[in-house]
Design a protein around this motif. Structure first.
Motif: not given
Length: 444
Positions: A90-91, A215, A218-219, A222, A226, A228, A355, A358-359, A405
């Motif tokens: 995801l990164d 991306s 996901i944002k 987010q 999760d 993952r 974390r 995700r950002q 980010n």
């Protein structure tokens, strides 16, 4: 002259012994400072010709302040290695995304308020405004993206003024040159559906989404999911808007997404302000605390991504803010998230990294005692540690960092996520969009 010398000697002899010792010590130190000169030598082969060089270093107020005792963070302080932060697919960033920061303009934003929180100088912001005065009147929903060099200097800024107009500002010395790209393609909506068979990134790409579109999804979700921890068999539907020019997709924009995981449905729909909300118009982002302590403490060293070592002249950025807190002060998580690091980080001492979505990432350093473990979920305001003086530290303090980010920002000025939803006419317009969009995202 002799009479004056005898008078001084007599006066000195009549002083109490402690005073004579203090006066003598001060005299010796004063003479030593007066005659001492730092010498530098060229490594010449002929040592007989070596000449001493005396270098005068002029310090500005900011640099002088960094040398004061109150500046508890060492000037060559290095942050924990980024390798300490667990990475996953995801990164991953596409080649053209590396080092690029993106921002959607919202209520109250100005060009200076947006860029200044990332340590970009006001002189550079003024140069941008001179290149295009319309930058002084940004509109809600417009998008900015920019790149910095290793020294923190702004190299390029892209401004998506509208779907059809994109301005690019490239550095040219101390100014910026502007160029305009106007697209005249036709915008078409399409729904892409898929089922997880592996990671979300792999499954979404297999369904037809690009890296940038993955991306964006996901944002958008987010704060609800999760990614993952999604399971095989989870379903998703994505509404994308593509601009087609001469038969080719020139650019795309995520309009809405529907994810079904563990029997639960999650939605995110774009509003006119460029942000995503749930089906009722409520905000998705989780609110953040401004300070990582129960009360506000004195700032002993400010955020400065361009701080220079006054001796070496090299950039030694200070990527966070130091708070002068007593040892044992409770340290609080500033937002909901997951602990990804809780260990001793060498120069950073005992430190915690959390974390948030995700950002966002926050880091807390020089702690005396850790109260959390990696993988642990925390809520805003939870105690995660006790402050201390561990690692390379010259005095008790808390070093606090915020990353957005994968870029360090000033925690005291960064625009933090808010939980507010839409109201009034904005909400009515949004709900009309939801009624039109949601039926297109049905999952079989």
């Amino acid at each position: 002259m002799q009479l004056i010398a005898r008078s001084i000697a007599l006066a000195y002899s009549n002083l109490p012994r402690p005073h004579r010792i203090m006066l003598g010590s001060l005299t010796v130190v004063t003479l030593a400072v007066a005659v001492w000169k730092p010498l530098a030598y060229h490594p010449d082969n002929d040592l007989s010709d070596t000449k001493p060089l005396v270098k005068n270093i002029t310090l500005d107020n900011q640099q002088l302040r960094s040398l004061l005792p109150e500046a508890s963070e060492p000037i060559d302080q290095s942050p924990p290695a980024d390798d300490d932060i667990p990475q996953d697919d995801l990164d991953d960033k596409t080649a053209n995304e590396a080092g690029v920061h993106e921002y959607v303009v919202s209520t109250g934003d100005t060009l200076s308020s947006i860029l200044n929180q990332y340590g970009i100088d006001m002189s550079e912001i003024a140069a941008l405004s001179d290149a295009n005065r319309d930058l002084r009147n940004l509109k809600i929903g417009q998008q900015l993206s920019w790149t910095l060099n290793d020294a923190g200097d702004l190299q390029r800024l892209t401004w998506e003024k509208s779907r059809r107009e994109t301005y690019t500002f490239d550095r040219s010395g101390n100014t910026f040159k502007s160029s305009l790209e106007t697209l005249k393609g036709e915008w078409k909506d399409s729904v892409i559906k898929g089922t997880l068979n592996g990671s979300f990134v792999t499954s979404a790409k297999a369904a037809g989404l690009t890296s940038g579109e993955v991306s964006a999804v996901i944002k958008a979700l987010q704060w609800q999911l999760d990614f993952r921890k999604l399971q095989k068999g989870d379903d998703f539907a994505v509404l994308m808007s593509h601009e087609v020019l001469e038969g080719k997709n020139e650019q795309s924009e995520l309009q809405a997404v529907h994810m079904r995981s563990g029997g639960k449905d999650y939605y995110a729909v774009r509003a006119e302000d460029g942000k995503f909300y749930d089906r009722t118009g409520s905000g998705l982002a989780k609110g953040f605390l401004r300070f990582p302590t129960g009360k506000q403490y004195r700032v002993s060293s400010n955020f400065n991504p361009r701080r220079l070592n006054p001796v070496t002249g090299r950039v030694a950025p200070h990527r966070g803010v130091d708070f002068a807190v007593p040892v044992g002060t409770p340290v609080l998580a500033v937002g909901d998230g997951e602990v990804v690091v809780a260990k001793n980080g060498g120069a950073a001492g005992n430190y915690v990294a959390i974390r948030h979505g995700r950002q966002y990432m926050t880091r807390y350093m020089h702690l005396r005692k850790l109260l959390v473990k990696p993988g642990q979920k925390v809520k805003r305001g939870d105690r995660i540690a006790l402050s201390g003086n561990t690692g390379r530290s010259t005095g008790p303090h808390l070093h606090f960092e915020m990353w957005i980010n994968q870029l360090a920002v000033n925690p005291l000025t960064a625009k933090l996520p808010r939980t507010e939803g839409l109201t009034g006419k904005d909400r009515s317009t949004y709900l009309a969009t939801v009624r039109e969009v949601v039926p297109q995202l049905k999952l079989d």
